[in-house]
Write a protein that holds these residues in place. Structure first.
Motif, PDB file in Angstrom:
ATOM      1  N   GLY A  78       0.826  -1.203   0.000  1.00  0.00           N
ATOM      2  CA  GLY A  78       0.000   0.000   0.000  1.00  0.00           C
ATOM      3  C   GLY A  78       0.856   1.247   0.000  1.00  0.00           C
ATOM      4  N   ASP A  79       0.345   2.314   0.574  1.00  0.00           N
ATOM      5  CA  ASP A  79       0.998   3.621   0.569  1.00  0.00           C
ATOM      6  C   ASP A  79       2.043   3.718   1.683  1.00  0.00           C
ATOM      7  OD1 ASP A  79       1.712   6.270   0.404  1.00  0.00           O
ATOM      8  OD2 ASP A  79      -0.343   7.042   0.487  1.00  0.00           O
ATOM      9  N   LYS A  80       3.309   3.555   1.312  1.00  0.00           N
ATOM     10  CA  LYS A  80       4.414   3.602   2.289  1.00  0.00           C
ATOM     11  C   LYS A  80       4.492   4.958   2.988  1.00  0.00           C
ATOM     12  CE  LYS A  80       7.298   0.514  -0.473  1.00  0.00           C
ATOM     13  NZ  LYS A  80       6.354   0.278  -1.537  1.00  0.00           N
ATOM     14  N   GLU A  81       4.118   6.010   2.306  1.00  0.00           N
ATOM     15  CA  GLU A  81       4.194   7.361   2.880  1.00  0.00           C
ATOM     16  C   GLU A  81       3.291   7.508   4.106  1.00  0.00           C
ATOM     17  OE1 GLU A  81       6.421   9.716   1.818  1.00  0.00           O
ATOM     18  OE2 GLU A  81       7.120   8.060   0.552  1.00  0.00           O
ATOM     19  N   LYS A  82       2.217   6.739   4.168  1.00  0.00           N
ATOM     20  CA  LYS A  82       1.296   6.818   5.309  1.00  0.00           C
ATOM     21  C   LYS A  82       1.941   6.310   6.594  1.00  0.00           C
ATOM     22  CE  LYS A  82      -2.512   7.997   3.001  1.00  0.00           C
ATOM     23  NZ  LYS A  82      -3.455   9.020   3.305  1.00  0.00           N
ATOM     24  N   LEU A  83       2.941   5.435   6.471  1.00  0.00           N
ATOM     25  CA  LEU A  83       3.603   4.861   7.648  1.00  0.00           C
ATOM     26  C   LEU A  83       4.798   5.672   8.132  1.00  0.00           C
ATOM     27  CD1 LEU A  83       3.536   1.058   6.937  1.00  0.00           C
ATOM     28  CD2 LEU A  83       2.855   2.141   9.048  1.00  0.00           C
ATOM     29  N   LYS A  84       5.389   6.481   7.275  1.00  0.00           N
ATOM     30  CA  LYS A  84       6.625   7.190   7.641  1.00  0.00           C
ATOM     31  C   LYS A  84       6.506   7.995   8.931  1.00  0.00           C
ATOM     32  CE  LYS A  84       9.178   7.490   3.363  1.00  0.00           C
ATOM     33  NZ  LYS A  84       9.711   8.368   2.337  1.00  0.00           N
ATOM     34  N   PRO A  85       5.462   8.817   9.116  1.00  0.00           N
ATOM     35  CA  PRO A  85       5.409   9.622  10.343  1.00  0.00           C
ATOM     36  C   PRO A  85       4.806   8.906  11.550  1.00  0.00           C
ATOM     37  CG  PRO A  85       3.643  10.262   8.866  1.00  0.00           C
ATOM     38  CD  PRO A  85       4.442   9.210   8.160  1.00  0.00           C
ATOM     39  N   PHE A  86       4.523   7.621  11.452  1.00  0.00           N
ATOM     40  CA  PHE A  86       3.842   6.876  12.510  1.00  0.00           C
ATOM     41  C   PHE A  86       4.461   7.117  13.887  1.00  0.00           C
ATOM     42  CE2 PHE A  86       2.997   3.032  15.035  1.00  0.00           C
ATOM     43  CZ  PHE A  86       1.619   2.979  14.956  1.00  0.00           C
ATOM     44  N   ASP A  87       5.783   7.039  13.994  1.00  0.00           N
ATOM     45  CA  ASP A  87       6.474   7.210  15.284  1.00  0.00           C
ATOM     46  C   ASP A  87       6.208   8.576  15.915  1.00  0.00           C
ATOM     47  OD1 ASP A  87       7.562   4.758  14.701  1.00  0.00           O
ATOM     48  OD2 ASP A  87       9.520   5.534  14.130  1.00  0.00           O
ATOM     49  N   THR A  88       5.999   9.589  15.089  1.00  0.00           N
ATOM     50  CA  THR A  88       5.840  10.949  15.614  1.00  0.00           C
ATOM     51  C   THR A  88       4.462  11.191  16.227  1.00  0.00           C
ATOM     52  OG1 THR A  88       5.058  11.849  13.494  1.00  0.00           O
ATOM     53  CG2 THR A  88       7.459  11.830  13.884  1.00  0.00           C
ATOM     54  N   TRP A  89       3.510  10.299  16.010  1.00  0.00           N
ATOM     55  CA  TRP A  89       2.143  10.483  16.497  1.00  0.00           C
ATOM     56  C   TRP A  89       1.959   9.935  17.909  1.00  0.00           C
ATOM     57  CZ3 TRP A  89       0.232   7.837  11.461  1.00  0.00           C
ATOM     58  CH2 TRP A  89       0.369   8.710  10.380  1.00  0.00           C
ATOM     59  N   PHE A  90       2.972   9.325  18.485  1.00  0.00           N
ATOM     60  CA  PHE A  90       2.837   8.655  19.781  1.00  0.00           C
ATOM     61  C   PHE A  90       3.982   8.973  20.718  1.00  0.00           C
ATOM     62  CE2 PHE A  90       0.821   6.162  16.499  1.00  0.00           C
ATOM     63  CZ  PHE A  90      -0.440   5.971  17.014  1.00  0.00           C
TER      64      PHE A  90
END
Length: 153
Positions: free
Chosen positions: A138-150
């Motif tokens: 799927g869309d790899k870009e959607k996962l890149k900022p994941f760490d910054t949301w938590f």
């Protein structure tokens, strides 16, 4: 007329080599752990298990860091300690569900042990991706900022 004076770098080179050797020796010596580990504890180290990470994800969510984010992510972690989790971030809220969910924007696949190493900072996620230890459909870009949301656990 300019006179060039030779500089003796021997002392600074020796000091740098000694520093590097000391760092290598320290890295080779296992650190003594003083953590209390109870019999039957699912953790082998002082870091949270994968299950604990997903169980606390909603509490650790930073709405200000995820303003305007609308994403559905599926995590498929194989092996011991793994499982499947569905994470939806929408309208400043985070919902985590054990299992699968509808129409994920991206699906992350990894072994549970590799994912834990990435989450604990022991393995770089880009290196893991390039080595095939971390796969994204799927869309790899959607996962890149994941760490910054938590918040970190």
């Amino acid at each position: 007329m300019t006179t060039i004076t030779p500089i003796d770098h021997t002392r600074s080179v020796r000091a740098a080599v000694a520093t590097i050797e000391a760092a290598h020796a320290a890295a080779a010596t296992p650190a003594r752990r003083t953590d209390t580990v109870f019999a039957g504890s699912p953790r082998k180290s002082g870091t949270p298990s994968i299950r604990e990470r997903f169980d606390t994800l909603e509490k650790r969510f930073k709405p200000d860091a995820a303003k305007g984010v609308n994403v559905r992510l599926q995590f498929k972690l194989s092996g011991e300690g793994g499982g499947e989790w569905y994470v939806e971030i929408k309208d400043g809220k985070c919902k985590v569900k054990k299992g699968t969910g509808p129409n994920p924007d991206a699906t992350l696949k990894a072994s549970a042990s590799d994912y834990k190493k990435i989450a604990d900072g022991e393995m770089n996620k880009m290196v893991a991706f390039l080595r095939g230890k971390l796969k994204v459909e799927g869309d790899k870009e959607k996962l890149k900022p994941f760490d910054t949301w938590f918040e970190k656990p």
